[in-house]
Enzyme design. Sequence first.
Site, mmCIF file in Angstrom:
data_model
loop_
_atom_site.group_PDB
_atom_site.id
_atom_site.type_symbol
_atom_site.label_atom_id
_atom_site.label_comp_id
_atom_site.label_asym_id
_atom_site.label_seq_id
_atom_site.Cartn_x
_atom_site.Cartn_y
_atom_site.Cartn_z
ATOM 1 N N HIS A 1 4.386 7.459 0.216
ATOM 2 C CA HIS A 1 4.881 6.538 1.242
ATOM 3 C C HIS A 1 5.329 7.323 2.470
ATOM 4 O O HIS A 1 6.043 6.814 3.320
ATOM 5 C CB HIS A 1 6.064 5.722 0.715
ATOM 6 C CG HIS A 1 5.818 5.076 -0.591
ATOM 7 N ND1 HIS A 1 6.073 5.702 -1.792
ATOM 8 C CD2 HIS A 1 5.306 3.865 -0.904
ATOM 9 C CE1 HIS A 1 5.736 4.887 -2.789
ATOM 10 N NE2 HIS A 1 5.268 3.785 -2.273
ATOM 11 N N LYS B 1 4.891 3.358 -11.806
ATOM 12 C CA LYS B 1 5.142 4.584 -11.056
ATOM 13 C C LYS B 1 6.656 4.724 -10.847
ATOM 14 O O LYS B 1 7.354 3.745 -10.590
ATOM 15 C CB LYS B 1 4.433 4.551 -9.692
ATOM 16 C CG LYS B 1 2.911 4.375 -9.809
ATOM 17 C CD LYS B 1 2.143 4.731 -8.546
ATOM 18 C CE LYS B 1 2.489 3.912 -7.325
ATOM 19 N NZ LYS B 1 2.297 2.439 -7.475
ATOM 20 N N ASP C 1 10.398 -0.277 -8.357
ATOM 21 C CA ASP C 1 9.360 -0.585 -9.354
ATOM 22 C C ASP C 1 9.955 -0.556 -10.756
ATOM 23 O O ASP C 1 9.722 -1.460 -11.572
ATOM 24 C CB ASP C 1 8.216 0.436 -9.284
ATOM 25 C CG ASP C 1 7.359 0.282 -8.031
ATOM 26 O OD1 ASP C 1 7.781 -0.453 -7.110
ATOM 27 O OD2 ASP C 1 6.290 0.911 -7.962
ATOM 28 N N GLY D 1 3.991 -1.258 -4.624
ATOM 29 C CA GLY D 1 3.797 -1.650 -3.236
ATOM 30 C C GLY D 1 2.337 -1.550 -2.841
ATOM 31 O O GLY D 1 1.605 -0.714 -3.368
ATOM 32 N N SER D 2 1.894 -2.408 -1.923
ATOM 33 C CA SER D 2 0.542 -2.285 -1.392
ATOM 34 C C SER D 2 0.500 -1.122 -0.393
ATOM 35 O O SER D 2 1.524 -0.518 -0.080
ATOM 36 C CB SER D 2 0.124 -3.591 -0.715
ATOM 37 O OG SER D 2 0.009 -4.609 -1.685
ATOM 38 N N GLY D 3 -0.691 -0.810 0.073
ATOM 39 C CA GLY D 3 -0.858 0.297 1.017
ATOM 40 C C GLY D 3 -1.425 1.534 0.352
ATOM 41 O O GLY D 3 -1.663 2.546 1.021
ATOM 42 N N HIS D 4 -1.650 1.459 -0.972
ATOM 43 C CA HIS D 4 -2.219 2.589 -1.715
ATOM 44 C C HIS D 4 -3.642 2.287 -2.187
ATOM 45 O O HIS D 4 -4.151 2.967 -3.080
ATOM 46 C CB HIS D 4 -1.352 2.909 -2.935
ATOM 47 C CG HIS D 4 0.079 3.142 -2.624
ATOM 48 N ND1 HIS D 4 0.487 4.137 -1.770
ATOM 49 C CD2 HIS D 4 1.210 2.512 -3.033
ATOM 50 C CE1 HIS D 4 1.812 4.108 -1.679
ATOM 51 N NE2 HIS D 4 2.272 3.128 -2.425
#
Lengths: 329, 329
Positions: free
Chosen positions: A215, A105, A110, A54-57
């Site tokens: 998250h 991860k 994922d 996921g994006s945001g990291h």
Amino acid sequence: MKKFIDTPETLLHDSLSGFALAHGDIVRYNPEPRFIRRAQIGPAGKVALISGGGSGHEPLHCGYVGVGMLDAACPGQIFTSPTPDQMLAAAQAVDTGGGILFIVKNYAGDVMNFDMAAELLEVPHGSVLVHDDVSIPEHQGMGRRGVAGTLMVEKIVGAAAEAGADLAACLALGERVVHATASMGVALTSCTVPALGKPTFEIAGDEMEMGVGIHGERGRERMKLATAKEIVDQIATTIADELKPERNQSALLHINGFGATPLLELYLIYHLAAQFFQDRGVVIARSLVGNHTTSLDMAGCSVTLTLLDDELIRWWDAPVHTASLRWAC
Amino acid sequence: MKKFIDTPETLLHDSLSGFALAHGDIVRYNPEPRFIRRAQIGPAGKVALISGGGSGHEPLHCGYVGVGMLDAACPGQIFTSPTPDQMLAAAQAVDTGGGILFIVKNYAGDVMNFDMAAELLEVPHGSVLVHDDVSIPEHQGMGRRGVAGTLMVEKIVGAAAEAGADLAACLALGERVVHATASMGVALTSCTVPALGKPTFEIAGDEMEMGVGIHGERGRERMKLATAKEIVDQIATTIADELKPERNQSALLHINGFGATPLLELYLIYHLAAQFFQDRGVVIARSLVGNHTTSLDMAGCSVTLTLLDDELIRWWDAPVHTASLRWAC
């Protein structure tokens, strides 16, 4: 929600377009299906490393695409797994005959999607599953989450792949780094996913979330805010209990900011953590301090320790040229 | 106040101790009087570059001490000017006979204290005053503030000094970069100084501070929160009106995060700003996106444009090896 944004729907695409424009010497952006790859594909027969999530990291994972680390990264929507078609398209784009290594991860989505992509891959392939978050028990639910230790796997295996290690060797090295790595984090505030527009969780002004996930997942304990020293003692004790380093064991100490915590505080945490491990005889041979595996705008940080031997140190020190990690090139 | 902290009184010292420990190959920390210097003092006859200012803007300035940039940095307490004894001790530590160049951000306390130190220096010296914040009029009060453009001065003059440019040449080059650089910022939230324990200013959930300074100073206008595109249009127009770039003018575009704004948003801002300037014929020849001149935990960012010629590009590209900027070494 106070963010720089036009529409939540276009944020990821526009941001990746900016990323590729700013780093045109290092990466290329493929919008559909979505992946970031190296500007120059690796030499024939090189094992191609692909990660994603996921994006945001950010900067994980796109910021680590380049010589000496990843060949491609597949960003999902914010905090959402990428899909198998992204991974397959990325693999097709960067495959040069040496096989594909996925670095994954440990999150249900994922794992499922990378597994599905792996099944469809018609070239030799393998997967390294990162599960370095020692804040939760090993055999609870999906098991431990993959967090900031992922960077160590990407850097060390990336260096070996660049030097010509074959798929089996890269896979074994990745497993070895995972085994040698433990992380644990703490959140002082929540983060806010743009499409939702409100904080992921509520937390009082005098509380912290010990063992938080990247998250904003609940960790091991909601606690009263403690001093930096008390926080580091608790985290570092958990990590030391897990890795059980012997005296004179070399290690890499990584303090990772979740996004909104100033460097001034991260270096304070580093100082306390380094002292903690040194007091137990660990030799802090390498260090990394900064915002590398973030949780959007969360205030907080994590501590990662990777036990090192001469080979791992050599791969860590090897040249790397990515948007967010760059040395010795 | 939610921060990683033991006591506000020891935060700066402990953080700098951690910084020096993490980057022992690059820097040394002198606690009393307080400065960070290169681990290896420059060669005989090299002009020594010294900057400094209040802490809370990390990685500026200590993160830019190293080969190709600063020889030393003098950190004051958070948002508080360093004192002349720090500058004098730093100068004494790094002087190798080529003279001392102070790089000073335009704030009353910084200017006064660097001036006082300059008067006491018994070796050849000069000062470059950085005043790149075009959000406020040039002739108002102390004049324009020095903000994120300071990094461009430190990098470009640092490269020239490393290559053997003399004091007069470094001074002239510094003035040229200042003249070619304009910045403007916007804040979505305030920042919190640890010793005060509460936000520096109040701002409503639907407001932003346009033209904010890097200590949370009021800017040009408190406005309703706008879209990223509207924000970039306003900032980039102000910068373009100031620098008046001609068509085909090369430039460096720097998007600087103030601390709590995710990279995802900074790259969105970069994309919009690059498009804005490209639409006006500017060639974005170099780019820098990230948290470089921060305001503790403030959410927000600034846009900096530096007009480049071949010489400035050469100095920008020259090797640099510091904690927070590192390439081609």
